[in-house]
Each structure stands twice: as C-alpha cells, then as structure tokens.
Design a protein around this motif. Sequence first.
Motif, PDB file in Angstrom:
ATOM      1  N   ASN A 110       0.787  -1.223   0.000  1.00  0.00           N
ATOM      2  CA  ASN A 110       0.000   0.000   0.000  1.00  0.00           C
ATOM      3  C   ASN A 110       0.825   1.282   0.000  1.00  0.00           C
ATOM      4  O   ASN A 110       0.251   2.365  -0.010  1.00  0.00           O
ATOM      5  N   LYS A 111       2.137   1.188   0.035  1.00  0.00           N
ATOM      6  CA  LYS A 111       2.951   2.401   0.018  1.00  0.00           C
ATOM      7  C   LYS A 111       2.867   3.120  -1.323  1.00  0.00           C
ATOM      8  O   LYS A 111       3.028   4.336  -1.376  1.00  0.00           O
ATOM      9  N   VAL A 112       2.649   2.377  -2.386  1.00  0.00           N
ATOM     10  CA  VAL A 112       2.546   2.999  -3.703  1.00  0.00           C
ATOM     11  C   VAL A 112       1.214   3.734  -3.842  1.00  0.00           C
ATOM     12  O   VAL A 112       1.164   4.890  -4.262  1.00  0.00           O
ATOM     13  N   THR A 113       0.136   3.056  -3.476  1.00  0.00           N
ATOM     14  CA  THR A 113      -1.197   3.633  -3.659  1.00  0.00           C
ATOM     15  C   THR A 113      -1.408   4.916  -2.850  1.00  0.00           C
ATOM     16  O   THR A 113      -1.888   5.912  -3.406  1.00  0.00           O
ATOM     17  N   PRO A 114      -1.060   4.967  -1.547  1.00  0.00           N
ATOM     18  CA  PRO A 114      -1.233   6.233  -0.812  1.00  0.00           C
ATOM     19  C   PRO A 114      -0.413   7.374  -1.417  1.00  0.00           C
ATOM     20  O   PRO A 114      -0.868   8.525  -1.416  1.00  0.00           O
ATOM     21  N   TYR A 115       0.758   7.059  -1.933  1.00  0.00           N
ATOM     22  CA  TYR A 115       1.587   8.100  -2.556  1.00  0.00           C
ATOM     23  C   TYR A 115       0.859   8.683  -3.769  1.00  0.00           C
ATOM     24  O   TYR A 115       0.761   9.907  -3.921  1.00  0.00           O
ATOM     25  N   ILE A 116       0.333   7.817  -4.622  1.00  0.00           N
ATOM     26  CA  ILE A 116      -0.367   8.269  -5.823  1.00  0.00           C
ATOM     27  C   ILE A 116      -1.646   9.017  -5.446  1.00  0.00           C
ATOM     28  O   ILE A 116      -1.973  10.056  -6.034  1.00  0.00           O
ATOM     29  N   ASN A 117      -2.372   8.515  -4.457  1.00  0.00           N
ATOM     30  CA  ASN A 117      -3.597   9.197  -4.006  1.00  0.00           C
ATOM     31  C   ASN A 117      -3.288  10.604  -3.493  1.00  0.00           C
ATOM     32  O   ASN A 117      -4.055  11.549  -3.724  1.00  0.00           O
ATOM     33  N   ASN A 118      -2.167  10.735  -2.781  1.00  0.00           N
ATOM     34  CA  ASN A 118      -1.774  12.043  -2.253  1.00  0.00           C
ATOM     35  C   ASN A 118      -1.480  13.020  -3.384  1.00  0.00           C
ATOM     36  O   ASN A 118      -1.875  14.194  -3.330  1.00  0.00           O
ATOM     37  N   ILE A 119      -0.802  12.542  -4.425  1.00  0.00           N
ATOM     38  CA  ILE A 119      -0.517  13.386  -5.581  1.00  0.00           C
ATOM     39  C   ILE A 119      -1.825  13.812  -6.256  1.00  0.00           C
ATOM     40  O   ILE A 119      -2.011  14.968  -6.634  1.00  0.00           O
ATOM     41  N   ALA A 120      -2.754  12.863  -6.400  1.00  0.00           N
ATOM     42  CA  ALA A 120      -4.012  13.141  -7.097  1.00  0.00           C
ATOM     43  C   ALA A 120      -4.885  14.122  -6.334  1.00  0.00           C
ATOM     44  O   ALA A 120      -5.652  14.883  -6.937  1.00  0.00           O
ATOM     45  N   GLU A 121      -4.771  14.120  -5.002  1.00  0.00           N
ATOM     46  CA  GLU A 121      -5.671  14.939  -4.176  1.00  0.00           C
ATOM     47  C   GLU A 121      -5.054  16.264  -3.731  1.00  0.00           C
ATOM     48  O   GLU A 121      -5.727  17.085  -3.105  1.00  0.00           O
ATOM     49  N   SER A 122      -3.782  16.478  -4.031  1.00  0.00           N
ATOM     50  CA  SER A 122      -3.079  17.671  -3.547  1.00  0.00           C
ATOM     51  C   SER A 122      -2.990  18.733  -4.633  1.00  0.00           C
ATOM     52  O   SER A 122      -3.010  18.426  -5.827  1.00  0.00           O
TER      53      SER A 122
END
Length: 240
Positions: A110-122
């Motif tokens: 899950n380290k990859v997915t939270p990173y990508i989600n953070n980019i998408a939401e920031s």
Amino acid sequence: MNQQIYTIPVNDGFEEGGECPFCNMYNKLEKEALDYMLGSSYMEDTIRMEPNKIGFCQKHYSMMYKKQNRLGLALMLQSHIQKINADIENLSNNLKSNKKKGLFSKTVENKVTPYINNIAESCYICNKITASMDRYFDTFFYMWKKDNDIKEKVKNSKGFCIEHFAALIDMADKKLKGNEYNLFINTIISLEIENIKRLEKEVDHFTNKFDHNYKDAPWGTAKDALPRAIQKIASQKVEE
C-alpha cells in the motif's frame, strides 16, 4: 474601524458585490496565484520545489493550460513528472525486493497507492488559497466584533454562496459568543434565505422567457440568472 492593510481584501470582497463576497476574495487569490506560478517564478528551482512534491489539481492544471504560457507549465510538469517517476520507481523497487525476500505484506503493497492518491488529491495553488482564505475569515470575524461598518456591508450584500455560508455558520460557533453570535446567525440566515428566493424567482423568469407567451416581457435581472445561480450553489463563477 480605520481600514488596515489586513482588512482591505475583506472590504474589497464586499464592495465588489455579486452573489458572494468570499467568492470574490477567492477568485482574486486564485488569479494572483496563477499569475505568480506562470510568471518569472517558474524559472527558479527553489520556487518549483513545493509544487514538484504535490503538483496541482485538475482545475488548476486546466486554468494554467488556458493561460497560454506553455513553456512555464511544461517546465513545472517536467520537474514534477521526474519526481513522481523517481518516487514510484523507488517504492516499486522496495515492493518487488520485499516480495522476492518473502516479506510481501499489505503494508508494503500500500505504500505505492497512498503516494499516488496524495498526488491526485493535492494542489499547491489550492493550499495557498486556503491559507489566505483562513486569514480572511479570521479578519472578517474580527471586523464583525469591532466594526459596525462590516455589519452594514453584510446586510446590504446579496448573501453568500452556500459553501461559504456554511463555513460562516460553522466558524461563528468558535468565533462569537452570546448576543454577538445570535445577531450574526440571525442576520446571515435571513439574508441567505431572502437572496436564494430572489435567485429562484430570477431563474424562474429566465425559463419563462422561452415560452412564447413571455417573449415580449422584459428580461429584468434574469438575463444572467444562470451563472449567478451556479455561483450561489457551486461557489464557481461561470466563464461567459
């Protein structure tokens, strides 16, 4: 209260008129932020460091693209993409390495997915605007407690978009007490209901103008009722 530098944006927002003074403040901040990002600042690596980390939201990417400074946007995207690529590669390599060692787990995956989600939401621009808007709301409530002039400006306004209306109600619970709170809540709720009813009538008249029975009726204030109603409901000015 004598006008101070920190009260100018709030007073300007109310004096501009329209469906929401706080939308006026937001739109000015947004324009300034876009102009800054696509001005000479994009040439400085130190300025691009924070946007490189978080990027921008869909709305602000679109707005920057329409600004026609394609070189400035390309340089920001270039360094942002480079960072994303390096980060994802690093996280993916760690994931693959742990799987080879038999250490695969949900936590590692899950380290990859939270990173990508953070980019998408920031969004760097959204963050800057939010920080300034927080100060403007603080200033507004300070003025409300100290300055009768702002009370008159509120009463003479057309209310607020529903997003900022809700924000004002929420903040009033923390910023005001007793009779001051009651006065504020009663004022803005009455004002908001009155102006939503006004818009309802204007939109109703707009739709009637498409009926041949009303073709000779004057437009009155209904001609631009749709963009104003959208701003009231969605906190967004519609480009004509």
